[in-house]
Design an enzyme around this catalytic site. Structure first.
Site, PDB file in Angstrom:
ATOM      1  N   CYS A  21      75.132  55.534 -26.903  1.00 35.50           N
ATOM      2  CA  CYS A  21      74.523  54.600 -25.965  1.00 35.50           C
ATOM      3  C   CYS A  21      73.141  55.024 -25.504  1.00 35.50           C
ATOM      4  CB  CYS A  21      75.386  54.464 -24.714  1.00 35.50           C
ATOM      5  SG  CYS A  21      77.054  53.938 -25.080  1.00 35.50           S
ATOM      6  N   GLY A  47      71.741  52.910 -30.105  1.00 36.62           N
ATOM      7  CA  GLY A  47      72.890  52.018 -30.227  1.00 36.62           C
ATOM      8  C   GLY A  47      72.447  50.667 -30.729  1.00 36.62           C
ATOM      9  N   ASN A 125      76.431  56.385 -20.716  1.00 38.51           N
ATOM     10  CA  ASN A 125      76.164  57.114 -21.965  1.00 38.51           C
ATOM     11  C   ASN A 125      76.926  58.432 -21.905  1.00 38.51           C
ATOM     12  OD1 ASN A 125      73.262  58.844 -23.359  1.00 38.51           O
ATOM     13  ND2 ASN A 125      75.102  58.142 -24.359  1.00 38.51           N
ATOM     14  N   GLY A 126      77.780  58.672 -22.889  1.00 36.69           N
ATOM     15  CA  GLY A 126      78.566  59.907 -22.916  1.00 36.69           C
ATOM     16  C   GLY A 126      80.029  59.602 -23.144  1.00 36.69           C
ATOM     17  N   TYR A 271      68.016  65.603 -33.902  1.00 38.24           N
ATOM     18  CA  TYR A 271      68.099  64.330 -34.618  1.00 38.24           C
ATOM     19  C   TYR A 271      68.022  63.077 -33.765  1.00 38.24           C
ATOM     20  CZ  TYR A 271      70.359  60.465 -37.097  1.00 38.24           C
ATOM     21  OH  TYR A 271      70.649  59.247 -37.622  1.00 38.24           O
TER      22      TYR A 271
END
Ligand code: SF4
Length: 484
Positions: A21, A47, A125-126, A271
């Site tokens: 996310c 996302g 997010n997570g 990345y």
């Protein structure tokens, strides 16, 4: 890029692990919707399955979300949001990936609920590591869930606290809920008259604050969102910190938990994050380039040309070429119009073919040369193998490969979608056979210490490296639970 179709699982052509996310919230100021759109779109890489936006307008909350890219979801915004207005006071937005079996529509975020007469929205997010036991406990108390996301658990915990300990104080209830969570969570939440940002005590995922010169604030997973909207970076949301912007846009910082150990995701630098962002205090571009330099020192190669795997290996390859003195050449050209495809995961042959087609070798740059291919990681190995084959077919005399992080051997419980451990290349193939298995003349990875030496703003021990070394800063409910 293609939009996902119902019932299909999104698969990246290049089979890289996927971030789940990205977040963007704005409170106050002019052109709020445009800022939200631009800030979220700059984080589309985090996302691509669904997007959503929630705003407060004229004292009421409104939500719009759906499958597809930011551009597609914003293109269908209700016209009432776009009128004369200037009436939007705050908003939060979200992009997401899903996992197999997810319902794209139900799990798209922000989630919005009515809680004791207060409308609240939340975006996450997570991954929450104790989600399973919390969900079980809430179920036993009669909670009814509408989604399969761990994010909804936070709303149920809030509702419970609101009715008991916090007696109608919504942000106290939020804080109470956060104290019960373990794992990775960078969060944005809002009601009609306030916006909140919070980050777990380990600080796994990035979350930063920016400000505009008209008194508005922006919060985003990556600072690239500030650059594209004209905001200036203020600071990160600290691990264990919750920030509330009230109806007058006044900022109040609260600490809901002590940060006893930081565990920033090092793979954001390797990345995930965009090179134009700062995460965990460092420029992603500079860290990635330094990883290439360090790799060239750790694993020198006798080659005629350094070839990056576009786009992920680009900056490490720049650093490698700089340090080694070997020229860099863009001998693999990427077809940007193939992009992501959403196909049945069973169609392995089709997927491999698409992976090969996405990068075209340029024979004029390769023929008769000793190539050193630089990439950010090897996950399953299939894609790397097909790339090496392509380079040899195009006339490369030797193909060496250098990877700007250590071998991936473990899964991630903190919001990154790695394959099963047994599917990871480094677990499938013994190190002594790895180069031969990929049809390479040589293969080398950046060491763990070498990777961590490339960050400047934080100490090496402030990072999570669990997918490389298995040292998980926090564990899920059940040790045998499969990582995402
Ligand atoms: S396990 Fe790997 S991907 Fe997951 S948070 Fe840690 S470093 Fe990042």
């Amino acid at each position: 890029m293609d939009a996902p179709e119902d019932g299909q699982v999104p698969m990246d052509n290049d089979r890289k692990p996927r971030e789940h996310c990205g977040l963007c919230g704005v409170t106050g100021g002019e052109g709020l919707l445009e800022r939200l759109h631009d800030g979220l779109q700059a984080q589309q890489h985090r996302g691509q399955e669904a997007a959503g936006v929630m705003v407060s307008m004229d004292g009421a909350c409104r939500l719009h979300r759906g499958p597809g890219l930011v551009e597609q979801v914003f293109a269908t915004l209700p016209t009432s949001w776009l009128g004369e207005g200037g009436a939007i006071q705050r908003g939060i937005s979200h992009v997401r990936y899903g996992t197999a079996g997810d319902s794209i529509a139900a799990n798209a975020q922000p989630l919005l609920v009515d809680m004791a007469g207060i409308t609240i929205g939340i975006a996450h997010n997570g991954t929450i590591c104790n989600a399973r036991s919390l969900r079980r406990e809430l179920h036993a108390q009669g909670a009814i869930f509408q989604t399969t996301t761990d994010t909804e658990i936070i709303l149920h915990l809030m509702a419970r606290a609101l009715m008991t300990r916090c007696r109608g104080r919504i942000w106290d209830a939020f804080e109470d809920a956060l104290r019960q969570l373990r794992g990775a969570f960078s969060l944005l939440a809002m009601t009609a008259d306030a916006m909140v940002a919070a980050r777990d005590p380990f600080g796994f995922r990035p979350l930063a604050i920016g400000d505009f010169n008209d008194g508005a604030y922006i919060v985003a997973s990556e600072t690239i969102a500030f650059g594209v909207t004209g905001a200036s970076t203020m600071r990160e949301v600290e691990p264990g910190e919750m920030i509330v912007w009230d109806s007058s846009n006044r900022l109040e910082s609260r600490r809901f938990a002590e940060c006893t150990r930081r565990a920033h995701c090092i793979f954001e630098h390797v990345y995930f994050a965009r090179p134009g962002s700062y995460v965990f205090g460092d420029s992603v571009y500079e860290v990635r380039r330094e990883m290439g330099r360090r790799l060239a020192r750790e694993a020198p190669v006798d080659a005629d040309v350094i070839v990056p795997v576009p786009d992920s290996g680009m900056y490490a390859a720049l650093g490698f070429a700089e340090e080694s003195g070997i020229p860099l050449d863009m001998a693999l050209s990427r077809n940007h119009y193939i992009g992501r495809t959403f196909i049945d995961p069973a169609l392995t042959t089709t997927r491999c073919k698409l992976a090969t087609n996405k990068l075209h070798p340029i024979p004029e740059a390769l023929c008769g040369k000793r190539i050193c291919l630089v990439d950010d990681s090897i996950v399953r190995g299939n894609t790397s193998r097909s790339r090496v084959h392509t380079l040899r077919e195009a006339g490369a005399r030797e193909v060496h490969m250098r990877v700007s992080c250590p071998p991936h051997r473990f899964g991630c419980y903190f919001g990154i979608d790695f394959p099963q451990r047994e599917a990871l290349f480094a677990n499938k193939v013994p190190a002594a056979d790895a180069a031969r298995s990929l049809r390479l003349d040589s293969l080398a990875y950046l060491s763990r210490n070498g990777m961590l030496s490339c960050v400047r703003a934080r100490r090496a021990e402030d990072f999570c490296c669990a997918c490389f070394d298995g040292d998980y800063p926090v564990l899920p409910d059940q040790l045998d639970e499969r990582p995402l």
